[in-house]
Structure formats: structure tokens, C-alpha cells
Scaffold this active site. Structure first.
Site, PDB file in Angstrom:
ATOM      1  N   GLU A   1       0.631  -1.204   0.145  1.00 43.88           N
ATOM      2  CA  GLU A   1      -0.029   0.288   0.169  1.00 43.88           C
ATOM      3  C   GLU A   1       0.631   1.163  -0.107  1.00 43.88           C
ATOM      4  O   GLU A   1       0.871   2.419  -0.372  1.00 43.88           O
ATOM      5  CB  GLU A   1      -0.428   0.438   1.332  1.00 43.88           C
ATOM      6  CG  GLU A   1      -2.064  -1.018   0.941  1.00 43.88           C
ATOM      7  CD  GLU A   1      -1.974  -2.534   1.805  1.00 43.88           C
ATOM      8  OE1 GLU A   1      -1.141  -2.673   1.987  1.00 43.88           O
ATOM      9  OE2 GLU A   1      -3.115  -2.872   2.171  1.00 43.88           O
TER      10      GLU A   1
ATOM     11  N   PHE B   1     -11.307  -6.674  14.748  1.00 43.14           N
ATOM     12  CA  PHE B   1      -9.710  -7.156  14.032  1.00 43.14           C
ATOM     13  C   PHE B   1      -9.608  -6.061  12.483  1.00 43.14           C
ATOM     14  O   PHE B   1     -10.702  -5.615  12.033  1.00 43.14           O
ATOM     15  CB  PHE B   1     -10.317  -8.577  12.940  1.00 43.14           C
ATOM     16  CG  PHE B   1      -8.943  -8.756  12.062  1.00 43.14           C
ATOM     17  CD1 PHE B   1      -8.030  -9.345  12.303  1.00 43.14           C
ATOM     18  CD2 PHE B   1      -9.489  -8.870  10.573  1.00 43.14           C
ATOM     19  CE1 PHE B   1      -7.009 -10.222  11.849  1.00 43.14           C
ATOM     20  CE2 PHE B   1      -8.743  -9.140   9.582  1.00 43.14           C
ATOM     21  CZ  PHE B   1      -7.415  -9.368  10.860  1.00 43.14           C
ATOM     22  N   GLN B   2      -8.719  -5.662  12.385  1.00 43.86           N
ATOM     23  CA  GLN B   2      -8.065  -4.528  11.285  1.00 43.86           C
ATOM     24  C   GLN B   2      -9.055  -3.542  10.950  1.00 43.86           C
ATOM     25  O   GLN B   2      -9.533  -2.749  10.491  1.00 43.86           O
ATOM     26  CB  GLN B   2      -8.704  -5.202   9.523  1.00 43.86           C
ATOM     27  CG  GLN B   2      -7.427  -6.493   9.816  1.00 43.86           C
ATOM     28  CD  GLN B   2      -7.016  -6.693   8.537  1.00 43.86           C
ATOM     29  OE1 GLN B   2      -8.147  -6.929   7.503  1.00 43.86           O
ATOM     30  NE2 GLN B   2      -6.520  -7.493   7.796  1.00 43.86           N
TER      31      GLN B   2
ATOM     32  N   LYS C   1     -17.811  -0.843   6.642  1.00 40.31           N
ATOM     33  CA  LYS C   1     -17.847  -1.798   5.460  1.00 40.31           C
ATOM     34  C   LYS C   1     -20.146  -1.866   5.489  1.00 40.31           C
ATOM     35  O   LYS C   1     -21.035  -2.185   4.463  1.00 40.31           O
ATOM     36  CB  LYS C   1     -18.037  -3.609   5.370  1.00 40.31           C
ATOM     37  CG  LYS C   1     -18.116  -4.484   4.641  1.00 40.31           C
ATOM     38  CD  LYS C   1     -17.195  -5.325   5.574  1.00 40.31           C
ATOM     39  CE  LYS C   1     -17.550  -6.384   4.097  1.00 40.31           C
ATOM     40  NZ  LYS C   1     -17.031  -7.822   4.852  1.00 40.31           N
TER      41      LYS C   1
ATOM     42  N   MET D   1      23.552   9.984   1.171  1.00 46.17           N
ATOM     43  CA  MET D   1      23.363  11.492   2.016  1.00 46.17           C
ATOM     44  C   MET D   1      24.025  11.211   3.528  1.00 46.17           C
ATOM     45  O   MET D   1      24.547  12.537   3.803  1.00 46.17           O
ATOM     46  CB  MET D   1      21.956  12.073   1.818  1.00 46.17           C
ATOM     47  CG  MET D   1      21.974  13.391   1.999  1.00 46.17           C
ATOM     48  SD  MET D   1      23.558  14.165   1.314  1.00 46.17           S
ATOM     49  CE  MET D   1      22.157  15.081  -0.412  1.00 46.17           C
TER      50      MET D   1
END
Lengths: 574, 165
Positions: free
Chosen positions: A51, A113-114, A163, A472
Site C-alpha cells: 500500500e 479485527f483490522q 463496510k 546522503m
């Protein structure tokens, strides 16, 4: 009245908004949306491998097309993986609309959950974020999200979709208009202020234009060039503003800032009028705030009032879109022609001659030679960088002429941007060559995206400047930390610890073999003579990515360099 | 550095308070006091915010608030006449009779109300400016051993006729 599910409305809304590509990664909370997208062909769906890369891809797609990038990820970890990309887009003013799945409303707050409070997590790094709590509001919220993302100073908007809200049947209409009482992006311009600014410009003895990313975002490059030519005033740019005027234009001086050119930094430090457009005066370009442009009156045009007089005191503030302001300026200058003529441009030329941008000759492979080869081989093209030494070198040496674009994570400095950036740019611009440059550090932060590039048959040319170090930081350690290379040696590990830093294994990974294993073409370049052929081979590989690994001397440094906390005139030179 | 007041009209939505207070903490702005309540329009809340800052920071704060989508209007109270009050409750415990007498005198002087009374305790309610409440709290701390203080934070509204600032 016709009723449809939220999932259907979302997909309809995307079509209404003209979305052609969606970058999505599925999960439990968005599976219904995935299903709706599967059953249509207007919007193509790209499935990245992570993601974070996904949001960078949407970001680069937006930067290079001017359209709004669209992301769809699931709740919880899918959503939290967006964080770095949202902050990247927020800093660099990139229009994104990111849809995140969310657990059903009755589970919110339940540590389900999640479940994460993604709107809360991203509140300070998005332009706007909202959870849709009622199905009836869904259409309006999506409409507003697209409007907020692309208007005013563009930025990322996050829309969190529980959802059950999405499953619920509700109104099928997608609104045609938007009216947000707290959000009225500024339009128009204060003509009086602009005239005052132009009078100052005409009176100044040592005027200088400073163009930032705002000029590129507004796609005002042509009109800016006209304004510059009408006035005869030299131009410096920030790295985000590079290409605002062709870097080959005789009035272009260079980039200013920490790794700006000597002439550009001297010009800023000695000008008596700094006419700046679309920049935030970030500390990396100003050096010590109080000693920035010490002899100059400062004019600042920006779409974001909060960017004006934030770091640098401004004498004439003008809130406006760069395109609007420059168009008005151009009109005014047509009627009140006054070409600047003084010794000032030749003074700047003398600085250029005194300390031209260059690198010390290197018998192995000089980054400068590679970038100059890119300049020569590609006319119309998009250049993408990762973050670090190679990025600064690209912003110094890449010629951004008409038809070319440079995209880079300027504000946040996000390592791992390069490869997904190239993918997003290529998806948005299938007919334009896309070349990315990454270090070996940044490359490994999103290397999994080689799979996406291969599967999407993207002929991106992925250059890796491999110096086996995080260059760097190493440069700072070299200059300011007694060459103690703590945490920057990418070969360090158990073996080097065991042998008190006397032994190191072979470098991991073998980028060429790794590229081949993904189905990309892999080329390793170790000598200057091999550079041209490598790019030619890459050009011929038109249906798959080419990874070119360049072995770079770790002692290569980026100069000039402003000492941290120093002033622009205090440069370490090559 | 000085204390300044802002009045904000914001959307009455979930997360707006968090966004406003998050701006102050995230950008290291001082947040001296913040009150919020709904207005005559239930979709709009109004906040009164006090901050201690220099001129430049204060300008930034107003600009940052203005650019938030959920902020409908920002009113700077610096140069306009406003009515502004704060509620303050002081509970004084372990009072002697002499303490109680003194507390009634304090209440009279400061136009406070004694709103509750126990065998050895009193509860006072002050509705006045925050600066006066500061003075009252200071006085109470010096005069009594066992006190409990709760303050509401100031709420302000523009005056109709020119009165106090």
C-alpha cells in the site's frame, strides 16, 4: 426513487469524476468494492504489491497527469500503510482521494479485527479526512472529496468507508455541485497588490524571480517563461520548481538552497528584489531564516495564505493561483513594457563562471556523466527520483526543458518513492519515456514493485546509483562526524560485527539477477563507456522495465552544500 | 508574547475538536484555553480559544485555522469589543466560622454566589473575566488550606454597543 448500494454508488461516482485508473489493494472490508470494480471496464484497476507503493503510484500519476490520483485500500494495516504516502502528497500538494475500508459501524471503537482510527491517525497529514457515517451522505462526501483534493492548494483527502454503510441501499444520485461553507478556495487576485509588486520589479536594480513547485502544479510554465522574457529578470528555482522555465533558458540561473548552485545562492543573497511564486520558503532553501536574501524586498505569490510570511517576512503578499497571477502579470507587462537592463545578469554570469556546477572527475563512473547521458538521450520524458544524494544530483544536472518533467519527493523526502513514482508516471503517460533514479537504499524500500511494473508491461527505465551506502547520511558523516559511518554501510551485519568492521560480505542483493527474476531486464554498468549502450538497450525493451545498476564510488559527494544551520552564502564547494 | 483570543465557527462534527487541538499541539502553538459548544444552528459549534503567542505565530495560527475545511469562520478578538466571561467554582473545605465569614465577604466583593453550604465547607460560583478569576484563585490559595477549583474556560461574544474590551 432508485436505491443502490454504497459500493455501487462509489463506482458510479468514480466514473462521474472521470477516474480512469484506480490503485487498489483488497481486504475484508473492501471486498464488496473490489467486486463492483470487477464487474465494469471503464476504470482500470492496478494492483501494486504494497500500500505504501500504491499511494506513491497514485501520487506520481497525479503529478504527471494533473488528474486526481485515486487509491482504495482496506482497513487497519491497509490504511496505516498509506500514512507515509499521504504525508508525501500533502507536503508536495498532490491531489489524491484515498478510500479506506473500515469495520462496520457497530464494531468501530471495539478494537475489532483490522480496525484503526485512520482519520484520526492522518488528521495532520491530509487536507481533509472523514468517515462516512450515513449512507445518505456518501455521494456528497465523495463529491466533496474530489473537489477539496484538486482545488486551492491541492492535497490528499481520505474517505473512510465502514463496510455496512457501503452495503446499505440508498440514494443513487451523485451530486452535480458542491457547496462547503468552510471551504472556499481563493480565486482571482488583488490587482492593486500585483501592480505594486510589478512597480517594485521595474524599479529594482537586482531583481530575481524565485519559482517554486506552485508554478509547475499550475502548469504555468509557458506563461512564466513569457513573463521572464518580457522583464529580462533572471530566475532561480527550488527543486520542486525545476522546469518552471527551461533549464537551458539563458535567464535560468539554477536551483537555490542546501545543494543549490553557487550562482543561484549568490544571486538570492545579493538581489534587491526577490519575486517569488509558489514556494513555501522551506528551511532547505533558505538556510538560516533571518539571513535569507538580506538585501531584498520580497514579493510572494501563493495560493495558500498560510505559506505566506510563515518562515520569511514578506513585503508584498499576494494570494493567488500561479497561473492566474502570471497570466495577469503577462497582460500588464504587454501594456507596460519594461525590459530590465543592468549589469546584474552579467554579475550572475560571473558567479556561474567562477564556480560552475560540477563534480570532481572520477576514473570509475560519475553520476554526472549518467545524468548528462539521460539529458542527451531523452527529449520528451519524465524523470523520477528517490531521495538522497542521487536525488540532489538529478535536481542539479537534469535538464528540464519543454516537454520534460521532474518529479521528486521534495517536502517530505520519502525514500522509496522512485520506483513506484516511475510506475505511476508511466501508467498516466504510456507514450512518454519514464526514467527513475534511485539509490540502492531507496530502491530496496519498494523493490517489490518490480512485479507491478512487469505485470503492467511498463517500459520504465529504473536506474540504481549503487554505492553500497546510504549516501546522503554518509556525506554528513564524512563532513561533520569524523567519517564515522554509523548505520550507513549497507553491507554491515553479523560478519562486520564479528570481525570488528574488517570484513564485509558481497553486496546484497544482486540487482541484475533480482530484476531478471521478476522478468525485467537487468544491466550492470561499471564504466563510463557502457552508459550509452545501457540506455539504448533499455529503450529497445519496450514491453518490460529495465533496471540499470550503476556502481558508484561511495566517496562521491554532492556539492555545493550549505552547512546545516548556515546561510546561503556559506557554501562548501566542490 | 501576549495572550490573544479567537472565536471560531466550526462544523459540529466528529473529530473537529481533535483537529483544532491537534493543530495547536502538532505545531507547538500555545493553547491556553479552549471552550466549545453548539450554537443556535445545531450543525455549527462555536469555540473560544486563548493562546499566548507572538505576532507572527498568531498570524500563522489564524491562517492555519482558516484553511481547515471544517472551520467556517475565524474571528480575531484582538481589536474588537467583546463580552467575555468564565465560570469558576471554588469549593473550600475545613472551614472555620471565621473562614466562612470571610468567604461570604469575598463573595460579596467579587459578585460571586455561594451556591452550596456544608457543615464545614462552602461552594462559590464566580462568573467574571478569566483575569479576575486568576486573581480569585490566587487569593483563595493564599487564604485557605483546603480548596478545590474548577474553571470553565472563557466564552466570548462580540458586543452590541461599545463596552469593555
Amino acid at each position: 426513487m432508485k436505491q443502490i448500494s454504497g459500493n455501487k454508488l462509489l463506482v458510479n461516482a468514480l466514473k462521474e469524476e472521470g477516474v480512469e485508473v484506480l490503485f487498489g489493494y483488497p481486504g475484508a472490508c473492501t471486498i464488496d468494492i473490489s467486486d463492483e470494480l470487477y464487474r465494469q471496464n471503464e476504470i482500470s484497476v492496478v494492483l501494486p504489491r504494497h500500500e505504501q507503493a500504491l499511494v506513491h503510484e497514485a501520487d506520481a500519476y497525479a503529478r504527471t497527469t494533473g488528474k486526481t490520483g485515486v487509491c482504495l485500500v482496506t482497513s487497519g494495516p491497509g490504511a496505516t500503510n498509506l500514512v507515509t504516502g499521504l504525508a508525501t502528497a500533502n507536503y508536495d500538494s498532490v491531489p489524491l482521494v484515498c478510500f479506506t475500508g473500515q469495520v462496520p459501524r457497530h464494531l468501530i471503537g471495539n478494537d475489532a479485527f483490522q480496525e484503526v482510527d485512520i482519520v484520526g491517525i492522518t488528521r495532520s497529514i491530509t487536507k481533509y479526512g472523514v468517515t462516512v457515517r450515513n449512507r445518505a451522505d456518501l455521494g456528497r462526501i465523495i463529491k466533496e472529496a474530489f473537489y477539496i483534493a484538486r482545488t486551492g492548494r491541492p492535497g490528499p483527502v481520505l474517505v473512510d468507508l465502514p463496510k455496512d454503510v457501503m452495503a446499505e441501499a440508498g440514494p443513487a444520485e451523485y451530486p452535480k455541485t458542491v457547496n462547503i461553507r468552510g471551504y472556499k478556495p481563493s480565486s482571482g487576485i488583488h490587482i492593486g497588490q500585483l501592480k505594486r509588486a510589478l512597480k517594485l520589479l521595474q524599479k529594482a536594480k537586482k531583481p530575481l524571480f524565485l519559482a517554486g513547485g506552485g508554478v509547475n502544479i499550475a502548469r504555468a510554465n509557458q506563461v512564466f517563461t513569457q513573463v521572464v522574457e518580457r522583464t529580462g529578470v533572471p530566475v532561480v528555482t527550488t527543486i520542486m520548481g525545476r522546469g518552471a522555465i527551461s533549464t537551458r533558458h539563458p535567464l535560468f540561473v539554477g536551483n537555490l538552497g542546501m545543494h543549490g548552485s553557487y550562482a543561484a545562492n549568490m544571486a538570492v543573497s545579493n538581489c534587491d528584489l526577490l519575486f517569488s511564486i509558489g514556494t513555501r520558503f522551506n528551511d532547505r532553501i533558505t538556510g538560516r531564516f533571518r539571513e535569507f536574501a538580506p538585501h531584498a524586498q520580497i514579493i510572494h505569490i501563493d495560493i495558500d495564505t498560510a505559506s505566506i510570511s510563515k518562515n520569511i517576512h514578506v513585503d508584498i503578499p499576494i494570494v493567488a493561483d500561479a497561473m492566474e497571477a502570471l497570466t495577469r502579470m503577462n497582460e500588464y507587462l504587454q501594456e507596460n513594457h519594461s525590459h530590465h537592463s543592468s549589469r546584474w545578469p552579467s554579475e550572475i554570469q560571473a558567479w556561474k563562471k567562477e564556480h560552475p556546477l560540477t563534480m570532481r572527475p572520477n576514473s570509475r563512473l560519475s553520476p554526472m556523466d549518467i545524468i548528462q547521458e539521460i539529458n542527451q538521450q531523452f527529449e520528451k520524458s519524465i524523470l523520477v527520483t528517490d531521495v538522497g544524494q542521487h536525488q540532489m544530483l538529478v535536481t542539479q544536472y537534469a535538464e528540464i526543458t519543454e516537454g520534460k518533467q521532474l518529479i521528486t519527493s521534495g517536502g517530505l523526502g520519502t525514500m522509496g518513492y522512485g520506483l513506484p513514482g516511475a510506475i505511476g508516471a508511466q501508467i498516466g503517460n504510456p507514450d512518454t519515456p519514464v526514467i527513475s533514479v534511485s539509490g540502492d537504499g531507496g530502491m530496496q524500500m519498494n523493490i517489490q514493485e518490480l512485479a507491478t511494473a512487469v505485470l503492467e508491461e511498463l517500459p520504465v527505465i529504473v536506474c540504481i546509483f549503487n554505492n553500497e551506502y546510504l549516501g546522503m547520511v554518509r556525506q554528513w558523516q564524512n563532513l561533520f562526524y569524523g567519517k564515522r559511518y554509523g548505520m550507513t554501510n549497507l553491507k554491515a551485519g553479523a560478519l562486520s560485527r564479528r570481525t570488528d568492521r574488517t570484513e564485509y560480505p558481497e553486496y546484497t542483493p544482486d540487482f541484475v539477477r533480482l530484476a531478471e527474476s521478476y522478468g525485467a531486464k537487468g544491466i550492470r554498468v561499471t564504466k563510463k563507456e557502457e552508459i550509452t549502450a545501457a540506455f539504448q538497450a533499455a529503450k529497445e525493451n519496450t514491453k518490460a522495465p529495465t533496471v540499470i545498476e550503476f556502481l558508484i564510488d561511495p566517496d562521491e559527494m554532492v556539492y555545493p552544500m550549505i552547512k546545516p544551520g548556515g546561510t546561503l552564502e556559506d557554501m562548501i564547494l566542490c | 508574547m501576549k495572550k490573544r483570543w479567537i472565536s471560531l465557527y466550526v462544523e459540529n462534527q466528529v473529530g473537529v475538536l481533535s483537529k483544532i487541538s491537534g493543530l495547536f499541539s502538532g505545531k507547538s502553538y500555545n493553547l491556553d484555553s479552549l471552550t466549545v459548544g453548539t450554537t443556535e444552528d445545531p450543525t455549527v459549534s462555536r469555540m473560544t480559544i486563548a493562546t499566548v503567542s507572538d505576532d507572527e505565530t498568531f498570524e500563522q495560527i489564524k491562517k492555519q485555522l482558516n484553511r481547515m475545511v471544517e472551520v467556517i469562520k475565524v474571528i480575531d478578538f484582538t481589536d474588537i469589543f467583546v463580552r467575555m466571561k468564565e465560570i469558576l467554582y471554588v469549593k473550600v473545605r475545613s472551614c472555620s466560622l471565621a473562614d466562612k465569614t470571610e468567604l461570604f465577604q469575598i463573595a460579596e466583593t467579587f459578585k460571586a454566589r455561594v451556591i452550596d453550604y456544608g457543615r464545614d465547607s462552602l461552594l462559590l460560583e464566580f462568573v467574571q473575566t478569566a483575569a479576575k478569576n486568576d486573581a480569585v484563585v490566587q487569593l483563595m490559595k493564599e487564604s485557605f488550606r483546603d480548596i478545590e477549583v474548577v474553571r470553565g474556560g472563557s466564552v466570548g461574544i462580540e458586543s452590541i454597543s461599545i463596552m469593555e474590551k
